[in-house]
Design a protein around this motif. Structure first.
Motif, PDB file in Angstrom:
ATOM      1  N   PHE A  28      -2.323 -48.916  -8.339  1.00 40.80           N
ATOM      2  CA  PHE A  28      -3.771 -48.870  -8.916  1.00 40.80           C
ATOM      3  C   PHE A  28      -4.166 -47.737  -9.319  1.00 40.80           C
ATOM      4  CE2 PHE A  28      -3.420 -51.148  -4.592  1.00 40.80           C
ATOM      5  CZ  PHE A  28      -3.527 -52.646  -4.955  1.00 40.80           C
ATOM      6  N   THR A  29      -4.844 -48.030 -10.627  1.00 33.90           N
ATOM      7  CA  THR A  29      -5.132 -46.942 -11.585  1.00 33.90           C
ATOM      8  C   THR A  29      -5.906 -47.713 -12.631  1.00 33.90           C
ATOM      9  OG1 THR A  29      -4.456 -45.092 -13.111  1.00 33.90           O
ATOM     10  CG2 THR A  29      -2.940 -47.059 -13.118  1.00 33.90           C
ATOM     11  N   GLY A  30      -6.799 -46.662 -13.368  1.00 36.09           N
ATOM     12  CA  GLY A  30      -7.500 -47.352 -14.405  1.00 36.09           C
ATOM     13  C   GLY A  30      -7.016 -46.810 -15.516  1.00 36.09           C
ATOM     14  N   SER A  31      -7.254 -47.242 -16.677  1.00 34.98           N
ATOM     15  CA  SER A  31      -6.300 -46.826 -17.982  1.00 34.98           C
ATOM     16  C   SER A  31      -7.149 -47.278 -19.298  1.00 34.98           C
ATOM     17  CB  SER A  31      -5.089 -47.376 -18.083  1.00 34.98           C
ATOM     18  OG  SER A  31      -4.985 -48.783 -18.321  1.00 34.98           O
ATOM     19  N   GLU A  32      -7.102 -46.535 -20.504  1.00 35.53           N
ATOM     20  CA  GLU A  32      -7.382 -47.144 -21.599  1.00 35.53           C
ATOM     21  C   GLU A  32      -6.910 -48.645 -21.977  1.00 35.53           C
ATOM     22  OE1 GLU A  32      -9.806 -45.205 -23.465  1.00 35.53           O
ATOM     23  OE2 GLU A  32      -9.646 -43.983 -21.727  1.00 35.53           O
ATOM     24  N   THR A  33      -5.886 -48.885 -21.610  1.00 38.27           N
ATOM     25  CA  THR A  33      -5.196 -50.221 -21.832  1.00 38.27           C
ATOM     26  C   THR A  33      -6.294 -51.366 -21.213  1.00 38.27           C
ATOM     27  OG1 THR A  33      -2.995 -49.633 -22.279  1.00 38.27           O
ATOM     28  CG2 THR A  33      -3.401 -51.784 -21.546  1.00 38.27           C
ATOM     29  N   MET A  34      -6.706 -50.871 -19.982  1.00 40.42           N
ATOM     30  CA  MET A  34      -7.452 -51.690 -19.251  1.00 40.42           C
ATOM     31  C   MET A  34      -8.849 -51.562 -19.863  1.00 40.42           C
ATOM     32  SD  MET A  34      -9.069 -51.260 -15.350  1.00 40.42           S
ATOM     33  CE  MET A  34      -7.397 -51.359 -14.480  1.00 40.42           C
ATOM     34  N   LYS A  35      -9.334 -50.820 -20.087  1.00 44.09           N
ATOM     35  CA  LYS A  35     -10.668 -50.787 -20.909  1.00 44.09           C
ATOM     36  C   LYS A  35     -10.731 -51.578 -22.100  1.00 44.09           C
ATOM     37  CE  LYS A  35     -12.538 -46.760 -20.943  1.00 44.09           C
ATOM     38  NZ  LYS A  35     -12.790 -45.037 -21.036  1.00 44.09           N
ATOM     39  N   SER A  36      -9.666 -51.345 -23.090  1.00 45.18           N
ATOM     40  CA  SER A  36      -9.660 -52.115 -24.335  1.00 45.18           C
ATOM     41  C   SER A  36      -9.479 -53.766 -24.111  1.00 45.18           C
ATOM     42  CB  SER A  36      -8.372 -51.811 -25.105  1.00 45.18           C
ATOM     43  OG  SER A  36      -8.153 -52.407 -26.167  1.00 45.18           O
ATOM     44  N   ALA A  37      -8.824 -53.907 -22.905  1.00 43.23           N
ATOM     45  CA  ALA A  37      -8.619 -55.488 -22.520  1.00 43.23           C
ATOM     46  C   ALA A  37      -9.889 -56.056 -22.055  1.00 43.23           C
ATOM     47  CB  ALA A  37      -7.497 -55.703 -21.589  1.00 43.23           C
ATOM     48  N   ILE A  38     -10.494 -55.322 -21.263  1.00 38.77           N
ATOM     49  CA  ILE A  38     -12.104 -55.758 -20.626  1.00 38.77           C
ATOM     50  C   ILE A  38     -12.941 -55.809 -21.915  1.00 38.77           C
ATOM     51  CG2 ILE A  38     -14.081 -55.001 -19.320  1.00 38.77           C
ATOM     52  CD1 ILE A  38     -11.909 -53.592 -17.486  1.00 38.77           C
ATOM     53  N   LEU A  39     -12.991 -54.893 -22.703  1.00 42.89           N
ATOM     54  CA  LEU A  39     -13.903 -54.931 -23.721  1.00 42.89           C
ATOM     55  C   LEU A  39     -13.669 -56.200 -25.042  1.00 42.89           C
ATOM     56  CD1 LEU A  39     -16.224 -53.423 -25.420  1.00 42.89           C
ATOM     57  CD2 LEU A  39     -14.376 -52.159 -26.628  1.00 42.89           C
ATOM     58  N   HIS A  40     -12.296 -56.553 -24.994  1.00 42.60           N
ATOM     59  CA  HIS A  40     -11.693 -57.800 -25.818  1.00 42.60           C
ATOM     60  C   HIS A  40     -12.262 -58.914 -24.939  1.00 42.60           C
ATOM     61  CE1 HIS A  40      -9.763 -59.817 -28.883  1.00 42.60           C
ATOM     62  NE2 HIS A  40      -8.968 -60.472 -28.063  1.00 42.60           N
ATOM     63  N   ALA A  41     -12.263 -58.876 -23.785  1.00 46.86           N
ATOM     64  CA  ALA A  41     -12.674 -60.047 -23.151  1.00 46.86           C
ATOM     65  C   ALA A  41     -13.855 -60.191 -23.140  1.00 46.86           C
ATOM     66  CB  ALA A  41     -12.187 -59.829 -21.476  1.00 46.86           C
TER      67      ALA A  41
END
Length: 320
Positions: A28-41
């Motif tokens: 469990f961790t946040g990441s820039e990859t997560m943020k980028s994917a959420i933004l694209h979603a």
């Protein structure tokens, strides 16, 4: 941008979008990859995002919501349906409100759309981790914890309240509730149908949200069985669809909302392409005939010294 159908949850404003994006990634961790994917979603049309105190995804989700507003992908936070969950170590009467306030601080939001009790068990206050320490397992005081969750809704900190991973019997323990749970979020996919639970929840007016619709392959709790099912492969090939699309369409056709986790831009797009076609009766019968097996039995919550000494006690006979 795709317009995702929504499901009404009574007269309390907007309902829940039929398809949402999960944010649980192990470790469990946040990441820039997560943020980028959420933004694209968000740009693609996703409007439901599922988080939890345990996942450590609340802060990146909150930052991305702000970025989406700045970029004009959404006009306001009110366009989104945001879910988060109370972790077991905060599942104590006096800790619920502070836990939700911390969640809102992490998300930079004034309210949630849905706040869930993550599991029907408490832990000694403190750590947020999985696997958990079995010596920390405690029985949940369902009445006092649920009263605190109700209080959060009355304060306007969340629009809806609910539970996750609750069996029929565990839901019946909430008979005292002044505000019944709006949602029960549970594992559900073509290899784990949850028919008994779905029928029970339908009678009680409780909406089901499905997690791990693809089997959660590659996670601590996941399995490859769903994505490697020969029946699902055959249906997908005959339809010119992916196995994931067949799984999501099947769950959607059961009348529940569904969460799927992917940080791959192409898969995020493919997940949205499930609303303009239907599975045939023959295909549904084939899926119904697949051997059933739960992907995440929850062995972490079983202990001779804890409240649940067997899987049967945790799931009240709904494990098989």
């Amino acid at each position: 941008m795709v317009c995702i159908p929504g499901i009404s949850m009574g007269s309390r404003g907007r309902g829940i979008p039929s398809l949402g994006m999960g944010t649980a990634v192990y470790p469990f961790t946040g990441s820039e990859t997560m943020k980028s994917a959420i933004l694209h979603a968000i740009q693609l049309g996703y409007r439901h995002f599922d988080s939890a105190a345990l996942y450590q995804s609340e802060e990146p989700l909150g930052e991305t919501i702000k970025e989406a507003q700045r970029l004009g992908f959404i006009k306001s936070r009110d366009e989104l349906f945001i879910t988060s969950k109370l972790w077991c170590s905060d599942a104590h009467h006096e800790r619920v409100l502070p836990a939700l306030k911390k969640t809102l601080q992490n998300l930079q939001l004034e309210y949630l759309d849905l706040y869930l009790i993550h599991w029907p068990v408490s832990l000694k206050p403190g750590e947020f981790e999985l696997p958990l320490k079995k010596e920390d397992l405690l029985p949940m005081d369902f009445k006092s914890v649920w009263e605190s969750v109700e209080h959060c809704q009355k304060l306007g900190l969340t629009r809806f309240i609910g539970v996750s991973n609750f069996s029929c019997k565990k839901l019946e323990l909430l008979v005292f509730a002044k505000i019944p749970p709006a949602v029960n979020q549970v594992e559900m996919n073509p290899l784990w149908h949850q028919k008994k639970l779905r029928e029970f929840c339908k009678e009680k007016g409780i909406h089901i949200t499905a997690y791990s619709p693809l089997g959660a392959k590659g996670t601590l709790w996941g399995t490859n069985r769903v994505m490697e099912s020969e029946v699902l492969k055959e249906i997908a090939e005959a339809r010119g669809k992916t196995i994931a699309q067949v799984c999501l369409r099947w769950v959607y056709e059961q009348g529940v909302s569904v969460l799927v986790k992917s940080f791959n831009n192409e898969r995020l797009k493919e997940n949205l392409e499930i609303f303009d076609w239907m599975l045939s009766q023959e295909e549904l019968q084939k899926i119904d005939g697949i051997s059933k097996k739960k992907g995440f039995p929850g062995l972490e919550f079983i202990s001779e010294e804890g409240p649940y000494k067997s899987l049967d006690e945790l799931w009240d006979g709904e494990i098989a």
